[in-house]
Design a protein around this motif. Structure first.
Motif, PDB file in Angstrom:
ATOM      1  N   ARG A 106       0.832  -1.194   0.000  1.00  0.00           N
ATOM      2  CA  ARG A 106       0.000   0.000   0.000  1.00  0.00           C
ATOM      3  C   ARG A 106       0.872   1.252   0.000  1.00  0.00           C
ATOM      4  N   GLY A 107       0.380   2.312  -0.610  1.00  0.00           N
ATOM      5  CA  GLY A 107       1.061   3.595  -0.541  1.00  0.00           C
ATOM      6  C   GLY A 107       2.278   3.733  -1.437  1.00  0.00           C
ATOM      7  N   VAL A 108       2.417   2.853  -2.431  1.00  0.00           N
ATOM      8  CA  VAL A 108       3.524   2.967  -3.371  1.00  0.00           C
ATOM      9  C   VAL A 108       2.959   3.102  -4.785  1.00  0.00           C
ATOM     10  N   ALA A 109       3.791   3.583  -5.684  1.00  0.00           N
ATOM     11  CA  ALA A 109       3.358   3.721  -7.075  1.00  0.00           C
ATOM     12  C   ALA A 109       3.040   2.341  -7.647  1.00  0.00           C
ATOM     13  N   THR A 110       2.035   2.290  -8.499  1.00  0.00           N
ATOM     14  CA  THR A 110       1.625   1.018  -9.083  1.00  0.00           C
ATOM     15  C   THR A 110       1.671   1.076 -10.605  1.00  0.00           C
ATOM     16  N   ALA A 111       1.865  -0.096 -11.191  1.00  0.00           N
ATOM     17  CA  ALA A 111       1.718  -0.271 -12.632  1.00  0.00           C
ATOM     18  C   ALA A 111       0.338  -0.854 -12.896  1.00  0.00           C
ATOM     19  N   THR A 112      -0.160  -0.674 -14.093  1.00  0.00           N
ATOM     20  CA  THR A 112      -1.432  -1.280 -14.487  1.00  0.00           C
ATOM     21  C   THR A 112      -1.143  -2.492 -15.353  1.00  0.00           C
ATOM     22  N   ARG A 113      -1.712  -3.628 -14.967  1.00  0.00           N
ATOM     23  CA  ARG A 113      -1.514  -4.867 -15.719  1.00  0.00           C
ATOM     24  C   ARG A 113      -2.821  -5.332 -16.350  1.00  0.00           C
ATOM     25  N   LEU A 114      -2.707  -5.942 -17.509  1.00  0.00           N
ATOM     26  CA  LEU A 114      -3.832  -6.591 -18.169  1.00  0.00           C
ATOM     27  C   LEU A 114      -3.948  -8.018 -17.660  1.00  0.00           C
ATOM     28  N   ARG A 115      -5.138  -8.412 -17.243  1.00  0.00           N
ATOM     29  CA  ARG A 115      -5.353  -9.795 -16.812  1.00  0.00           C
ATOM     30  C   ARG A 115      -5.263 -10.714 -18.032  1.00  0.00           C
ATOM     31  N   VAL A 116      -4.364 -11.661 -17.986  1.00  0.00           N
ATOM     32  CA  VAL A 116      -4.166 -12.593 -19.099  1.00  0.00           C
ATOM     33  C   VAL A 116      -4.628 -13.977 -18.665  1.00  0.00           C
ATOM     34  N   GLU A 117      -5.604 -14.510 -19.382  1.00  0.00           N
ATOM     35  CA  GLU A 117      -6.136 -15.827 -19.052  1.00  0.00           C
ATOM     36  C   GLU A 117      -5.448 -16.910 -19.887  1.00  0.00           C
ATOM     37  N   PRO A 118      -5.380 -18.136 -19.370  1.00  0.00           N
ATOM     38  CA  PRO A 118      -4.715 -19.220 -20.104  1.00  0.00           C
ATOM     39  C   PRO A 118      -5.370 -19.472 -21.468  1.00  0.00           C
ATOM     40  N   GLY A 119      -4.548 -19.857 -22.416  1.00  0.00           N
ATOM     41  CA  GLY A 119      -5.036 -20.138 -23.763  1.00  0.00           C
ATOM     42  C   GLY A 119      -3.947 -19.866 -24.780  1.00  0.00           C
TER      43      GLY A 119
END
Length: 274
Positions: A106-119
């Protein structure tokens, strides 16, 4: 030399099929940008006789459409915020999903990730042939916006390709394993999929990449024809000795009339001469 090789393949493939050859300066990573590098690229392209269609697109001017694409993904719950640093993940071969439920720190800079599903992502490359990858197994959830708030290449490139109406991509094989990730994102955004062709990365006998190795060949823009003819040879075109006295325009015209991407090898080692 390696960059010239990939650019020539791309240019010839577009021209041989009556297509447009587009020039895009991918300058999103401003902190790492070398002053004058973009101008140097343009100078080199012009010196070797490249002619591009339309105006030059600079990614630094396109952040609005990247933001719009990101909002579309967020609105459908396809992204999450990740607090993991590179140091925290350095022992992982793929992203382990640490922050999928919520950021671990908590309280730190974050990156945005795309949820990748198996396939499995499967596509047919015009040079390398059939290629498949389970993106979830290979890399896991993909960063689309970095912790420093810069948009990731994978998001920018697919958005730009769609915005510019790109139908065919010809580039170096060092991006081959990145392509399934781009296709996954294209599908998530409902964008058209271009046809891909990945020409070999020029390597030395030890398989080190020529273009960025310590022995990378200087292109010599004051005398470009010999280098260009060498590239034509490596693209399977076998230019005759008579082209040694041709103009650049004549050399390009000769190569365009004989272009066949089927002649491009999957791998190519070159002998480096200083």
């Amino acid at each position: 030399m390696g960059s010239l090789y990939a650019a020539a393949a791309s240019f010839l493939d577009a021209r041989a099929h009556g297509g447009r050859w587009l020039l895009r300066i991918e300058d999103l990573d401003r902190p790492r940008e070398v002053a004058g590098s973009a101008a140097g690229i343009l100078h080199t392209l012009e010196a070797f006789g490249f002619e591009w269609d339309g105006e030059i697109v600079r990614q630094r001017d396109c952040t609005g459409r990247y933001e719009e694409a990101l909002r579309s993904l967020e609105a459908r719950g396809l992204t999450f915020e990740c607090s993991c640093s590179r140091l925290q993940l350095e022992d992982e071969t793929r992203y382990p999903g640490t922050c999928r439920a919520h950021p671990a720190d908590r309280g730190v800079a974050t990156a945005t990730r795309l949820r990748v599903e198996p396939g499995t992502i499967l596509f047919s490359d015009r040079v390398q042939g059939s290629y498949r990858q389970d993106v979830a197994a290979a890399v896991g959830d993909i960063i689309v916006k970095r912790r420093d708030q810069l948009f990731a290449y994978v998001l920018a490139v697919v958005v730009d390709d769609a915005a510019q109406g790109v139908t065919h991509v010809v580039r170096g094989a060092d991006l081959l394993d990145n392509t399934p990730r781009q296709i996954y994102l294209q599908r998530a955004l409902g964008l058209p999929l271009p046809a891909y062709a990945h020409v070999p990365v020029l390597t030395e006998s030890d398989d080190a990449k020529l273009a960025k190795s310590r022995r990378s060949l200087n292109l010599g823009t004051d005398s470009p024809l010999p280098r260009l003819l060498a590239v034509f040879s490596m693209l399977g075109l076998a230019p005759p000795a008579s082209l040694a006295t041709a103009t650049l325009a004549q050399a390009w015209s000769w190569a365009g009339a004989r272009w066949d991407i089927g002649r491009v090898p999957k791998r190519l080692n070159v002998r480096v001469t200083d």
